[in-house]
Every structure is written in C-alpha cells, then in structure tokens.
Design an enzyme around this catalytic site. Sequence first.
Site, short mmCIF file in Angstrom:
data_model
loop_
_atom_site.label_atom_id
_atom_site.label_comp_id
_atom_site.label_asym_id
_atom_site.label_seq_id
_atom_site.Cartn_x
_atom_site.Cartn_y
_atom_site.Cartn_z
N SER A 143 0.80 -1.14 0.07
CA SER A 143 0.18 -0.01 -0.01
C SER A 143 1.15 1.25 0.13
CB SER A 143 -0.74 0.04 1.34
OG SER A 143 -1.57 1.14 1.42
N TYR A 156 -1.85 -0.49 10.54
CA TYR A 156 -1.86 -0.70 9.11
C TYR A 156 -0.72 -0.36 8.66
CZ TYR A 156 -3.82 -1.16 4.32
OH TYR A 156 -4.06 -1.38 3.09
P1 NDP Z 1 -11.27 -5.86 -0.34
O1 NDP Z 1 -11.97 -6.12 1.23
O2 NDP Z 1 -12.43 -5.94 -1.27
O3 NDP Z 1 -10.63 -7.86 -0.36
C1 NDP Z 1 -10.01 -8.04 0.54
C2 NDP Z 1 -9.87 -9.47 0.36
O4 NDP Z 1 -9.03 -10.01 1.65
C3 NDP Z 1 -11.13 -10.15 0.51
O5 NDP Z 1 -11.36 -10.82 -0.70
C4 NDP Z 1 -11.06 -11.00 1.73
O6 NDP Z 1 -11.80 -12.33 1.63
C5 NDP Z 1 -9.66 -11.18 2.04
N1 NDP Z 1 -9.25 -11.82 3.28
C6 NDP Z 1 -9.47 -10.69 4.41
N2 NDP Z 1 -9.24 -11.35 5.56
C7 NDP Z 1 -8.82 -12.85 4.95
C8 NDP Z 1 -8.32 -14.33 5.47
N3 NDP Z 1 -8.20 -14.09 6.93
N4 NDP Z 1 -7.95 -15.12 4.98
C9 NDP Z 1 -8.16 -15.15 3.37
N5 NDP Z 1 -8.64 -13.93 2.69
C10 NDP Z 1 -8.97 -12.79 3.55
O7 NDP Z 1 -10.28 -4.85 -0.18
P2 NDP Z 1 -9.14 -4.49 -1.23
O8 NDP Z 1 -9.44 -5.41 -2.58
O9 NDP Z 1 -8.91 -3.14 -1.43
O10 NDP Z 1 -7.85 -5.20 -0.62
C11 NDP Z 1 -6.85 -6.17 -1.16
C12 NDP Z 1 -5.49 -5.69 -0.69
O11 NDP Z 1 -5.32 -4.33 -1.20
C13 NDP Z 1 -5.30 -5.81 0.71
O12 NDP Z 1 -4.09 -6.28 1.26
C14 NDP Z 1 -5.46 -4.18 1.11
O13 NDP Z 1 -4.56 -3.83 2.11
C15 NDP Z 1 -4.76 -3.70 -0.20
N6 NDP Z 1 -4.84 -2.26 -0.48
C16 NDP Z 1 -6.01 -1.84 -0.85
C17 NDP Z 1 -6.20 -0.33 -1.17
C18 NDP Z 1 -7.54 0.25 -1.08
O14 NDP Z 1 -7.70 1.57 -1.02
N7 NDP Z 1 -8.46 -0.41 -1.24
C19 NDP Z 1 -5.04 0.48 -1.00
C20 NDP Z 1 -3.77 -0.08 -0.76
C21 NDP Z 1 -3.78 -1.44 -0.34
P3 NDP Z 1 -12.90 -13.09 2.30
O15 NDP Z 1 -13.28 -12.14 3.46
O16 NDP Z 1 -13.87 -13.55 1.58
O17 NDP Z 1 -11.83 -13.89 3.26
#
Ligand code: NDP
Length: 249
Positions: A143, A156
């Site tokens: 990020s 975070y």
């Molecule tokens: P979402 O919340 O849409 O996606 C997050 C994903 O992580 C979900 O599919 C969720 O799936 C999965 N997840 C969470 N906890 C677990 C777990 N314990 N085991 C397996 N899967 C897990 O957010 P984003 O797409 O934005 O996030 C994706 C990545 O991008 C993250 O690492 C985030 O930190 C990073 N990011 C996002 C930004 C933003 O502004 N959106 C900016 C910078 C970085 P499920 O709940 O089905 O398990």
Amino acid sequence: MERDLNGRVAVITGASSGIGEATARALADRGAKVALLARRAERVESLAEELSSNGAGNAIAVEADVTDRESLERAAERVREELGRPDILINNAGVMLLAPIERGKTDEWRQMLDVNLMGVFETTDVFLEQLLDGGGDIVNISSVAGRIGIAGAGAYNATKWGLNGWSDALRQEVLGKDVRVITIEPGAVNTELADHISDEDAKQRVESMPESFDILEAEDIASAIEYAVSRPERVQISELLIRPTGQPN
Ligand code: NDP
C-alpha cells in the site's frame, strides 16, 4: 518478448472481492488458470463458474483462510491436482482496520498482523517450493501506507511497511532462481476494504475520499499486476506505487 500468460497458473488470495477479484478476471482473460482463495466460499465459487464458462481459462474456487495453515496446505494440494504447478502467487488478502493508536484496539492490531503479515509469510511458505521448482512470480499487495506514515493508520502502516521489507528480502533471497518478487503499493481504491473499520471517524474519512478526488478502481491495480507478471523474464518490476492522480500523499 512479453511473457505469455496463457496457461500459467495463478494463485490469488482474497479473490472474493476488490483487487483480488479484478486481478482474477484480468489474468483469466489472458488465458491464465486461476485459483481463487478466500473465506467467502460462495463468492469465489460464483466467480470461478463465471470465469470458467467464459472459456478463457480454468478457474477453481478454494475456501481458505490465510491465518489457517492447514487450509492453505489443502489449497496447495488442490491447485496442484486440478490446475498444475502454480507459477504466480498473488498475496492480496488484507484488512485495514483504521483507528488512532490511542484508542488501543489491540484485537484489530493483532488481526492486521495475522492477515497482512503472517498470512503472507505462511501463504508464501506453502507455495514457495513449487514456485522455485520451475520459476514464477510472487506479487505482494502492499500500500501507499507501506511508504508513508498516516495518522490513524499506525498498525496498518506497520503491516505494510513490514511487508515491503520482507518482500525485498525475499526478492534478494530468490535471485538467480527464476522467481521475481513484485511489490504493488496502491493508493485509495474503490473496494470493500473500508467496510470493516469499526472506528466511525476513521471510516467516514476513508469513505469521504471520493468527494476530494477520483479514487482508483480495482481494475487499475489489476492491470498493473497483469503488466508486471507479463514482462519479459529479464525485467523485474520490484515496486510499483500507484496513486489516484488527485491523492496528495
Ligand atoms: P477487499 O476488502 O475488497 O478485499 C480484501 C480481500 O481479503 C477479500 O477478498 C477477503 O476475502 C480477503 N481476506 C481478508 N481476510 C482474510 C483471511 N483471513 N483469509 C483469506 N482472505 C482474507 O479490499 P481490497 O481489494 O482493497 O484489498 C486487497 C488488498 O489491497 C489488501 O491487502 C489491502 O490492504 C490492499 N490495498 C487496498 C487499498 C484500497 O484503497 N482498497 C489501498 C492499498 C492497498 P474473504 O473475506 O472472503 O476471506
């Protein structure tokens, strides 16, 4: 020459929404076989059905929690049996539970460490041997919060700064073994990430960002990932910081 994605096997954690889902679509469109890992089984199942029926490439849904080692090991077995040797691993699963440090939300700090750091370490450990056995790409979704400190994002920040350091250490350790390690650092992206924030002020701050500038769509990050993994073998995109044009920091 560009690396062909056709037939490559990509494992994507957090494929049930946001950046993971968009990346699965982008890679499957280019003919990659995709393993969609997440806890929300029904989400990844319907995405896998959709992608497989498009005829672009095979997709399988795998219920897995990155904090549960056994579920990752079961996932690795299924990927190997049903798709073949994985040669792209996208460590994307993450949580962003923002709150000022003085609120002392220790359970949320621990959850972020477990998912954003230990989850990446364990997932990589489970798949690394297969990646080394023939080469591939490891993409770690960090990020902008891994590059700058942000008030209200302390824990975070710590996970994403930690991930950047770990990722670069891994890059050096696998030098000469045909595995590229790619760190992607998005700014604000329109996904479900903020839905889980329990601190109302922090949540409101994130949700009001689009009023100040156009935030990114998940597809913008997916296309950067697609670009990085399809570079010629001599090219390693070690780090990509991708902000919305209007995001100040
Ligand atoms: P979402 O919340 O849409 O996606 C997050 C994903 O992580 C979900 O599919 C969720 O799936 C999965 N997840 C969470 N906890 C677990 C777990 N314990 N085991 C397996 N899967 C897990 O957010 P984003 O797409 O934005 O996030 C994706 C990545 O991008 C993250 O690492 C985030 O930190 C990073 N990011 C996002 C930004 C933003 O502004 N959106 C900016 C910078 C970085 P499920 O709940 O089905 O398990």
